[in-house]
Design a protein around this motif. Structure first.
Motif, PDB file in Angstrom:
ATOM      1  N   THR A 246       0.803  -1.222   0.000  1.00 46.77           N
ATOM      2  CA  THR A 246       0.000   0.000   0.000  1.00 46.77           C
ATOM      3  C   THR A 246       0.839   1.277   0.000  1.00 46.77           C
ATOM      4  OG1 THR A 246      -0.148   0.128   2.416  1.00 46.77           O
ATOM      5  CG2 THR A 246      -1.796  -1.232   1.279  1.00 46.77           C
ATOM      6  N   ARG A 266       0.651  -5.965  -6.505  1.00 47.68           N
ATOM      7  CA  ARG A 266       0.256  -4.585  -6.772  1.00 47.68           C
ATOM      8  C   ARG A 266       1.053  -3.655  -5.869  1.00 47.68           C
ATOM      9  NH1 ARG A 266      -4.733  -4.878  -5.667  1.00 47.68           N
ATOM     10  NH2 ARG A 266      -5.062  -3.499  -3.873  1.00 47.68           N
ATOM     11  N   GLU A 268       1.179   0.029  -4.770  1.00 50.28           N
ATOM     12  CA  GLU A 268       0.437   1.288  -4.774  1.00 50.28           C
ATOM     13  C   GLU A 268       1.340   2.478  -4.483  1.00 50.28           C
ATOM     14  OE1 GLU A 268      -2.768   0.736  -2.039  1.00 50.28           O
ATOM     15  OE2 GLU A 268      -3.693  -0.868  -3.235  1.00 50.28           O
TER      16      GLU A 268
END
Length: 321
Positions: A246, A266, A268
């Protein structure tokens, strides 16, 4: 131990041998005068005494050997008993500490963590088991914060304690810190040869810089807040399959000896892989980089099949430094 009847039999045999020798010496002398008889008696009794002495020496040696065997057996039994008591003590301490981890009160859970850590420090054979327990605890779900608690973002946007389980977060941060301490190569309390399984774990402000791990699996984990694994060595293939970062993810100067999988992960925040090394290559299949990705001076092959970048990275050529 010899039975007394055998000792008595041996004494009779020695006496008989002495008498026989006395008779032979007297018979062979052929002269019945006193000096000859005295010499014969002396010789016979000397031979008998010698035979008795040999038997006494053999008997003493046998007794000594028997005592040594008894002492060795006593020592062995004592050692086994002591080992059993120690293993029982370790088991009791381990069981009690694990029970504390299931307590409703955060301070009791913290006490359980540190009891396990102390147990592992004193008993090297239990260390991997204790690391497994710490990882299992971190894999348990909890109400996590929406963002990390460190750094400028946390200062600018302080979070309401109602947004997450603050006491439980403190326990988890302590568990993460214990992992970091015992996996750091330069730390006095370093535990070598450890493997970690943090699949699907939620980790907050995770730090693992300067560490050494054999097997590490973070597949489908969620890293809340910044992640720092700078200069960490992963001895075997490492998994970050489907992992969510994150915020900042910093892997600068880390060594992935047999490679790593970041497929479907992922990022971010900023993803840093500067000066990383790997002999097995790095897989980023269908990985999403939502912010800047840094790969400068890395010395391994990259596989970005299906990966997407918000900012086009400046990728190094394989083998360059």
């Amino acid at each position: 131990m010899l039975k007394w009847r055998w000792i008595a039999v041996t004494a009779v045999v020695v006496a008989a041998v002495t008498g026989a020798l006395l008779w032979l010496f007297l018979a062979w002398s052929g002269r019945p005068d006193a000096p000859v008889r005295i010499d014969a008696v002396k010789t016979a009794f000397g031979a008998g005494a010698g035979a008795g002495g040999v038997f006494a020496l053999w008997l003493a040696t046998r007794r000594q050997r028997t005592l040594e065997l008894q002492l060795a057996e006593t020592t062995r039994v004592a050692s086994v008993t002591e080992r059993d008591l120690e293993e029982r003590r370790v088991t009791e301490l381990y069981t009690k500490a694990v029970e504390q981890l299931g307590n409703d009160k955060a301070p009791v859970r913290l006490g359980g963590l540190y009891a396990l850590e102390r147990l592992g420090q004193d008993n090297p054979r239990q260390r991997q088991t204790i690391v497994n327990v710490l990882c299992a605890y971190l894999r348990m779900p909890f109400k996590e914060p929406k963002e990390g608690l460190r750094g400028a973002d946390a200062v600018q946007r302080p979070q309401n304690n109602d947004d997450y389980d603050a006491p439980e977060l403190q326990v988890r941060l302590a568990a993460q810190e214990l992992l970091k301490i015992h996996l750091q190569r330069e730390h006095p309390a370093f535990w070598p040869g450890m493997s970690i399984d943090l699949q699907r774990a939620t980790l907050v402000d995770f730090r693992l810089s300067g560490c050494e791990v054999v097997v590490a699996d973070f597949s489908h984990a969620r890293f809340v807040g910044s992640v720092h694994m700078r200069g960490t060595t992963f001895a075997e293939k490492t998994g970050f399959y489907g992992t969510v970062f994150t915020s900042l993810a910093n892997f600068d100067r880390s060594v992935f000896t047999e490679g790593a999988y970041f497929s479907w992960a992922r990022f971010e925040g900023v993803a840093r892989f500067a000066r990383t090394r790997s002999e097995g290559g790095m897989r980023f299949h269908h990985t999403n980089f939502a912010a800047e990705a840094v790969f400068e001076r890395s010395t391994h092959e990259f596989d970005f099949e299906g990966a997407t970048f918000a900012v086009e990275p400046d990728l190094p050529h394989p083998g360059t430094r």
